[in-house]
Design an enzyme around this catalytic site. Structure first.
Site, PDB file in Angstrom:
ATOM      1  CB  CYS A 192      -0.833  -0.027   1.162  1.00 33.50           C
ATOM      2  SG  CYS A 192      -0.100  -0.054   2.634  1.00 33.50           S
ATOM      3  CG  HIS A 212      -3.905   0.553   4.448  1.00 31.59           C
ATOM      4  ND1 HIS A 212      -3.412   0.008   3.451  1.00 31.59           N
ATOM      5  CD2 HIS A 212      -5.191   1.292   3.921  1.00 31.59           C
ATOM      6  CE1 HIS A 212      -3.958  -0.062   2.659  1.00 31.59           C
ATOM      7  NE2 HIS A 212      -5.180   0.945   2.598  1.00 31.59           N
ATOM      8  CG  ASN A 217      -7.910   1.765   0.210  1.00 34.62           C
ATOM      9  OD1 ASN A 217      -6.714   1.575   0.541  1.00 34.62           O
ATOM     10  ND2 ASN A 217      -8.921   1.389   1.132  1.00 34.62           N
TER      11      ASN A 217
END
Length: 442
Positions: free
Chosen positions: A69, A363, A384
């Site tokens: 991520c 994250h 995201n």
């Protein structure tokens, strides 16, 4: 220690039987998930994807079944600048290229850490931390910077995904087994009095095998390429003769030098307006250490909002393991009433959550907008990297109260810090490897 007595058990049982709330919760929880039963729809309805400051951005990416991520988010920050310059509708940088070199460099960093701590027993906390952490997918902003400075970047169509790059569990397991075997051999050699040259020769042999394995998993990274693209008007362009490093020089420029990692860590051991680094946290052995400037939440938000208002998206790190609704794409501590449902006291300050291991960054994503009311943020728009099947085509929203509690890090350009920018030049205090500010986003 005081035991639980029969009298106390009888009292607990009586309290449970007399509670209408516990009986209703028992009925509800027998057939439903905690999240579903505790969901507060009226609060969720307030998490609308409407923002007074919003930057138009491209389609979301998908990190698939990997922990990249932080690389996806960082690459997405860069791609918006390239796409804007060339009027592109769709564009991605190669996350696999960044991941290959991060993984390879991380193996060297691991082995060097093993050599550095070879005089300590294997049950020493530092050695145990190195061995238990191993090499995995997660990382932080400064680690991204180290890879780009040394190896550059390439467009995704130059170095695309493979099965292994998108599904990293087995690859990581094999790699970490090999690294632990190498760690045992290197420590044994050092304990037996082997010379530094012999130890480094053994490490080099391990890295040679690691390079071959990674090249098998990812494909060997390109050394040169042409940048081809078609703009929104349908016109084809090509820029010939790039290396990954010269491409980064052309399109990243001095952005990495102008960007500061800021954190909000309100614990007693980390005074505000000081900088911090973490011992033995890194990826490139000769790279720059991870360095954070600790700010109050008001200062932290002000810098982010200033950058958003100037039309630039912001990389940030948070703990997404709390109060999330993936289908709707919401993070909001007010959307779930776990205390009412459970009858338990669950409140903790952000400082206590860090100190007691409840929360830490796990994250990284990209902030692309914010709703301001009377100059104050009430909710934030998030890009995201979990694909477009959740949220609003992959875009999420979080409440400002969730932001306060679970956002820990952001990468902002110095100009948006104002007078605070000078504080980033301080010599950092060194934190232990297991400090919560050393956790990696994956």
């Amino acid at each position: 220690m005081q035991p639980i007595t029969r009298e106390r058990l009888d009292a607990f049982s009586s309290h449970y039987a007399a509670s209408r709330e516990r009986q209703l919760a028992t009925l509800s929880l027998s057939r439903s998930e905690l999240n579903s039963v505790s969901f507060v729809s009226s609060r969720a309805n307030a998490m609308r994807q409407k923002f007074s400051v919003e930057i138009p951005t491209m389609e979301v990416c998908n990190q698939e079944r990997s922990g990249r991520c932080w690389l996806f988010a960082a690459a997405n920050v860069l791609r918006e600048r390239i796409a804007k310059e060339h009027n592109l509708e769709k564009f991605e940088l190669s996350q696999s290229y960044l991941a290959f070199w991060d993984k390879f460099e991380r193996c060297n960093y691991f082995l060097e850490s093993i050599i550095l701590t070879a005089g300590l027993p294997t049950d020493d906390r530092t050695v145990m931390h190195i061995l238990s952490t191993g090499v995995h997918d997660g990382g932080q902003w400064d680690m991204f910077g180290n890879i780009v400075r040394k190896y550059g970047i390439v467009p995704k169509d130059v170095y695309d995904e493979t099965w292994q790059s998108s599904n990293t569990n087995q690859m990581n397991a094999v790699l970490n087994r090999a690294l632990k075997a190498a760690a045992a051999k290197l420590r044994g050699m050092i304990a037996s009095g082997a010379s530094e040259d012999d130890v480094q020769a053994e490490k080099t042999a391990v890295l040679d095998a690691v390079y071959g394995f990674l090249a098998s998993c990812y494909g060997e990274p390109p050394k040169a390429f042409d940048f081809e693209f078609v703009d929104k008007d349908g016109e084809y362009h090509v820029e010939k003769g790039y290396t990954p490093v010269t491409f980064a020089g052309r399109y990243v420029g001095d952005l990495l030098e102008r960007t500061v990692s800021i954190i909000n860590a309100p614990t007693k051991d980390k005074p505000m307006h000081k900088t911090y680094t973490i011992r033995l946290l890194g990826n490139v052995a000769e790279g720059r250490p991870v360095k954070h400037l600790n700010l109050t939440m008001d200062e932290f938000k002000a810098a982010i909002i200033a950058q958003l208002q100037d039309g630039k998206v912001v990389w940030f790190g948070s703990d997404v393991g709390h109060y999330g609704e993936r289908t709707k794409g919401i993070w909001d501590d007010g959307c779930f009433d776990f205390e009412l449902l459970s009858g338990l006291s669950l409140s903790m300050s952000k400082a206590d959550a860090l100190d007691y291991g409840l929360s830490a960054m796990n994250h990284a994503m990209v902030l692309t907008g914010v709703q301001l009311e009377d100059g104050k943020p009430v909710r934030w728009k998030i890009e995201n990297s979990w694909g477009d099947k959740s949220g609003e085509k992959g875009y999420y929203v979080c409440s400002d109260s969730w932001f306060d509690g679970y956002v820990y890090q952001a990468a902002v350009e110095k100009e948006y810090l104002g007078d605070l920018a000078a504080l980033a030049e301080q010599e950092p205090a060194v934190l232990e490897p297991w400090d919560p500010m050393g956790t990696l986003a994956d």
